[in-house]
Design an enzyme around this catalytic site. Structure first.
Site, PDB file in Angstrom:
ATOM      1  N   MET A  97       4.727  -0.188   0.357  1.00 44.75           N
ATOM      2  CA  MET A  97       4.154  -1.080   1.363  1.00 44.75           C
ATOM      3  C   MET A  97       4.857  -2.425   1.310  1.00 44.75           C
ATOM      4  SD  MET A  97       0.101  -0.364   0.874  1.00 44.75           S
ATOM      5  CE  MET A  97       0.197  -0.313  -0.908  1.00 44.75           C
ATOM      6  N   GLY A 185       2.214  -6.782  -1.088  1.00 42.18           N
ATOM      7  CA  GLY A 185       3.352  -5.920  -1.416  1.00 42.18           C
ATOM      8  C   GLY A 185       3.101  -5.007  -2.599  1.00 42.18           C
ATOM      9  N   SER A 186       3.292  -3.725  -2.450  1.00 40.25           N
ATOM     10  CA  SER A 186       2.898  -2.808  -3.516  1.00 40.25           C
ATOM     11  C   SER A 186       3.352  -1.383  -3.208  1.00 40.25           C
ATOM     12  CB  SER A 186       1.377  -2.857  -3.675  1.00 40.25           C
ATOM     13  OG  SER A 186       0.766  -2.832  -2.408  1.00 40.25           O
ATOM     14  N   ARG A 187       2.798  -0.428  -3.988  1.00 44.51           N
ATOM     15  CA  ARG A 187       3.180   0.969  -3.839  1.00 44.51           C
ATOM     16  C   ARG A 187       2.013   1.855  -4.275  1.00 44.51           C
ATOM     17  NH1 ARG A 187       7.766   2.865  -7.812  1.00 44.51           N
ATOM     18  NH2 ARG A 187       6.521   4.575  -8.592  1.00 44.51           N
TER      19      ARG A 187
END
Length: 217
Positions: A97, A185-187
């Site tokens: 993301m 912001g990440s995953r």
């Protein structure tokens, strides 16, 4: 609509924006400087608002499908060893993301939460190979009759400083509903049983609660 986790940030951003706009209007005489400050401030507020947006979505519940837990881009599809919970090989699908994506996490399938654990850690960039094991993260396992146990992992990125996870062990959860939030912001990694048919390809755009990641073998 905006996600409830964004309420403090939205209120603070709105308050700061109002103060800056009023102050610049009364204290700065040079028009181009005043306009520049006001435009930058308004853009800052717009970024906050778009980050915490939570669009309404209609979900079609299906026990034989794994839905994308988040909006983003598919960056990993591979067989890996999952060492925290399963301690065996699984099929990993990872979705990255960016800060402009919707950051709501949704349950990829319905069932019972068998495991939920928070891990403090580093803030490596979310696409780093070691992010899944070393970054701040939460690990959640949901079980249903079609797939058995499926693990998904929220992973903080270089900018993400807070992971929100609503899953608690023993909860009965509904596919596609709100499971948490990751800020800035990440995953998210999915760990599926080997042999699970995958419906997405690398670099494909995924939509949380809409895109079918996998189907029952």
């Amino acid at each position: 609509m905006f996600h409830k986790e964004g309420t403090p940030s939205i209120l603070l951003g709105t308050f700061i924006t109002a103060i800056v706009l009023l102050a610049s209007d009364n204290l700065i005489d040079t028009n181009w400087i005043k306009m520049t400050i006001q435009i930058i401030t308004l853009l800052f507020l717009i970024i906050i608002l778009q980050f915490f947006r939570n669009p309404k979505r209609t979900f079609i519940l299906n026990e034989d499908q794994i839905l994308s837990p988040v909006d983003g881009k598919v960056v990993v599809i591979e067989e890996v060893y999952e060492g925290e919970y399963f301690k065996d090989k699984r099929l990993q699908v990872s979705i990255f993301m960016s800060p402009i994506n919707v950051h709501v996490t949704r349950y990829p399938m319905g069932g019972v939460v068998k495991f939920s654990k928070y891990h403090p850690g580093k803030f490596l960039v979310a696409w780093h190979p070691k992010a899944s094991e070393e970054n701040e993260r939460t690990t959640i396992v949901v079980e249903n009759k079609s797939f058995g146990e499926v693990l998904y992992r929220q992973i903080a990125g270089a900018l993400a400083k807070r992971i929100v996870n609503y899953a608690e062990e023993g909860m009965q959860v509904i596919q596609g509903t709100d499971a948490g939030f990751i800020k800035f912001g990440s995953r998210v990694d999915l760990f599926l049983p080997l042999g699970t048919p995958i419906n997405v390809v690398l670099n494909q755009k995924a939509i949380g609660g809409k895109t079918v990641i996998a189907t029952k073998a």
